[in-house]
Enzyme design. Sequence first.
Site, short mmCIF file in Angstrom:
data_model
loop_
_atom_site.label_atom_id
_atom_site.label_comp_id
_atom_site.label_asym_id
_atom_site.label_seq_id
_atom_site.Cartn_x
_atom_site.Cartn_y
_atom_site.Cartn_z
CD GLU A 112 6.82 -6.42 4.04
OE1 GLU A 112 6.91 -5.55 2.88
OE2 GLU A 112 7.91 -6.24 4.57
CD GLU A 134 6.71 -2.81 8.13
OE1 GLU A 134 6.93 -3.82 7.25
OE2 GLU A 134 4.90 -3.57 8.21
#
Length: 708
Positions: A112, A134
Site C-alpha cells: 500500500e 490481509e
Amino acid sequence: MVDYTVDADGIATLTWNVADRPMNVLNTDSIAAFGAAVNRAVADAAVRGVIVTSARPEFLAGGDLEFIRTISSAQQSMDITGPLSATLRRIETSGKPFVAAINGTALGGGLEVCLACHRRIAVDDPKLQLGVPEVTLGLLPAAGGTQRLPRMIGIKAALPYLLEGRKVGPQKALEAGIVDEVVPAAELLARAKHWLLNEGASATVKPWDAKGYKFPGGTPQSPGPTQVFFGVSGHLLSKTQALYPAPEAILAAVYDGCQVDIDTGLRIEQRQFARLATSPETKNMIRTLFYAMGDANRLAGRPQGVPPRKFGKVAVLGAGMMGAGLAHVCSVAGLETVLLDVSLEAAEKGKAYGAKILDGQVAKGRLDAAQRDQTLARVKTTTDMAELAGCGIVIEAVFEDRAVKADVTRRAEAAMDADAIFATNTSTLAITGLAEVSSRPASFVGLHFFSPVEKMPLVEVIRGGKTGEAAVAHAMDFVKRIRKTPIVVNDCPAFYANRAFGMYPFEAMTMLAEGVNPNLIENAGRLAGMPMPPLALIDEFSVELLHKAMKQGRLDQGAAYREQPQDEVLVAMVDELGRPGRKAGKGFYDHPAEGGRTLWPGLARRFPLAEEQPSLDEVRQRLMYSQSLEAARCVAEGIVSTRDADVGSLLGWGFPSVLGGAISHIDMVGAARFVEACDRLAQRHGPRFEAPQALRDMAASGGRYHPV
C-alpha cells in the site's frame, strides 16, 4: 526506523530500517517515523524527488500484528490507521514525485505504501512477493489498498488480490499493472533516480486526482462491475457461509468507496477495518493462524535441553498409499529415502506414486525435468532391512494390525543404528502398546500423518508411556525438516485429532439413527463452515474404515467396551446394506462412475424420519459443540495443549479458522454459555455432552483458555 538522506541532485531517499523487529513492519513508531520523513522531504525546497526503499532484505512486510492485536475499539482503530493513510495522501498530493524502489517482498501495508507512490520499480527476483493478503487473517488493507488498487487496475482485476489474498512475483505484477518496471537489483536505485530526474516532475498527480479521471473498467454501478459484484457475492456466500466477515467488508469497502472521491473512500475503508479489527472472528484468526501456528512451526513445544538433530537419510517401511506419500515428501525435502516393502514390485509401485505427482508438476511448469529426476533418485526401493543402516529415523507405515507392526518393529530394530529413532505411523493403535515389543522403547515414538501426506500439513508427534524426551524432540526436528507442522500429543486411544474430529461424523450418524433428516444434517455441517458435510465426509474416507475401527475397539477393550450411539449405523451400512463408501460407489450417498453424488434414497427407509425434526441451529450446535467438547476433554486430561489443540483442529480436519480452533470456539461462545448448552444437550441426548470438571471450573470463575 526510517533513514533519511539527500544527495547533491536533490533526491531524497527514505530507507525503511525497523531495527527493533525481525522485519520491517508498520506500527505506531515506524508509521510516525515514516510520516516525519515524508513531511521533511516535502517541506525541503531543495528536494526534487523522493525514493522510498529498504535497508532490509524485505521492502516492508506489512502491519505488526501485535500492534493490531491490541485494538479494542473502533476509535482506537481509526486512530491507528488514520496517520498512515494521511501520510500516503500527503505523498500523492505533495507536488513532488515519489518512487518506490522495491528491493524485496512488499505485502499488505508494504504494498500500500508503494501504491501511493507515483511510480513503482521492483527488483527482478522470483522470490519477491507483492500482494495484500490481509483477508487470510480476517482483515482488510487499511492503508488505501481497497481504494487505490481498483482505481489502478480496475475492480474486476483487483478483487482476486483483495478477496483471495493473491500474491505474485514481480513479472506477474508488471503484467497486472501493479508495478511499472522490473529491473536487475544492481540497477534499482539508479533507475529510480533516473526516473525522478527525467520524468518525475510531470507525473506528480495521481490519475484519480486528475480532472476527467475515468475508473478503469467502470465504477461499481457500471454494468460490467455490477455483474462482477453479483457473481463474486454469490460465490463468496457459498464458500464462506457468511461466517467470515472480512470478504464481505472488503466488498463493501470497494463497492461504496469506489463510488466517491478517494478521500471519502479511504474513510470508508478505515471504518470497515475498524469493524474487523474489533471482531472476535478476526482476533481468533490472528491468534491461531499467525501466533499459534508460528509457535508450532518454530517448535515451541519441543522438549528443552535436547540438542537439535539433523537428518540426511531416512527410511519408510511399507509402500502403500501412506508409505508412498511419506517417501515422496521426504525426497522432496532433500532426504535420501529408503522405501522398503515385502517385494521390490510393491516398493517400486510406491515410488511410482511420487513420480506421478512430480510428473504433474513438470507438466504444469512448476518443476523442471532435471529437478524431478534428482528428487526421484533420492528414493531407493528395497526389500532388505540391512539398508536401514545410516538412517536417522525409520518410519513404519504398514497395515493397522498389531501383529504385523510388531513383526516389522523387531526386524527393523535389529538392523537400525543404535541412535536411530523408530517411529510408528498409526491413527488408532496406542503407542504404548505398540512399543511393548521394542527393545528400546525410549526411542520409540508415534508419528500420525494425515492422508494424503503430500497435501496435509499436520503431524501428531505422540509420546508413548516410555518414549524419551530426546525421541520427541528429534521427531519434531524431522517433521519440521519435511516442512510439516508438528503438535505434541500424549498417548491415548485415537490420540487427539481423530478423537476430537471423530465426534463430527459420529454425531451425524447418531442423528441419522434418531431419525433426523439427512439433508438437514448435511446442510448444518456445511453452514457451520466445515470443509465437507459429515455423511459425505464419511463416504470419502470410508464407512468401512470406521466400521473396522469400531470392531478393533471391541476386541481391544473386551467387556469394558461401551456401545456408542453411532455403532448401529456402521453395522447397518457395512454388514447389512453393503454400502462401504465412495470407493465402492455407494455409502450414505450414491457415487455414480460419471461423477457427482446424491444422498441414497434408501437412507429414509432404513433410518425412518422422526415426525418432529430439530432446528437447523440445534443440529449445527450438536455437530460443532461435540468436537470442541472432546477437545476440551483432551486438554483437561493432559493429552494436548490448548495451543496445539487449536492448531491441530485447523490443520488436521479443517475446523473453521474463523472460530480460531476447537478450543478457541469455547472462548468465543464463553465457557459459562458453552457449559450451559452442553448441559441442555446432555439432558436430551445423553452423557456424551457432559462437560469435564476443568471446563466447569473455568465457567464458574469466568475464565478462558486464551487471554482476550
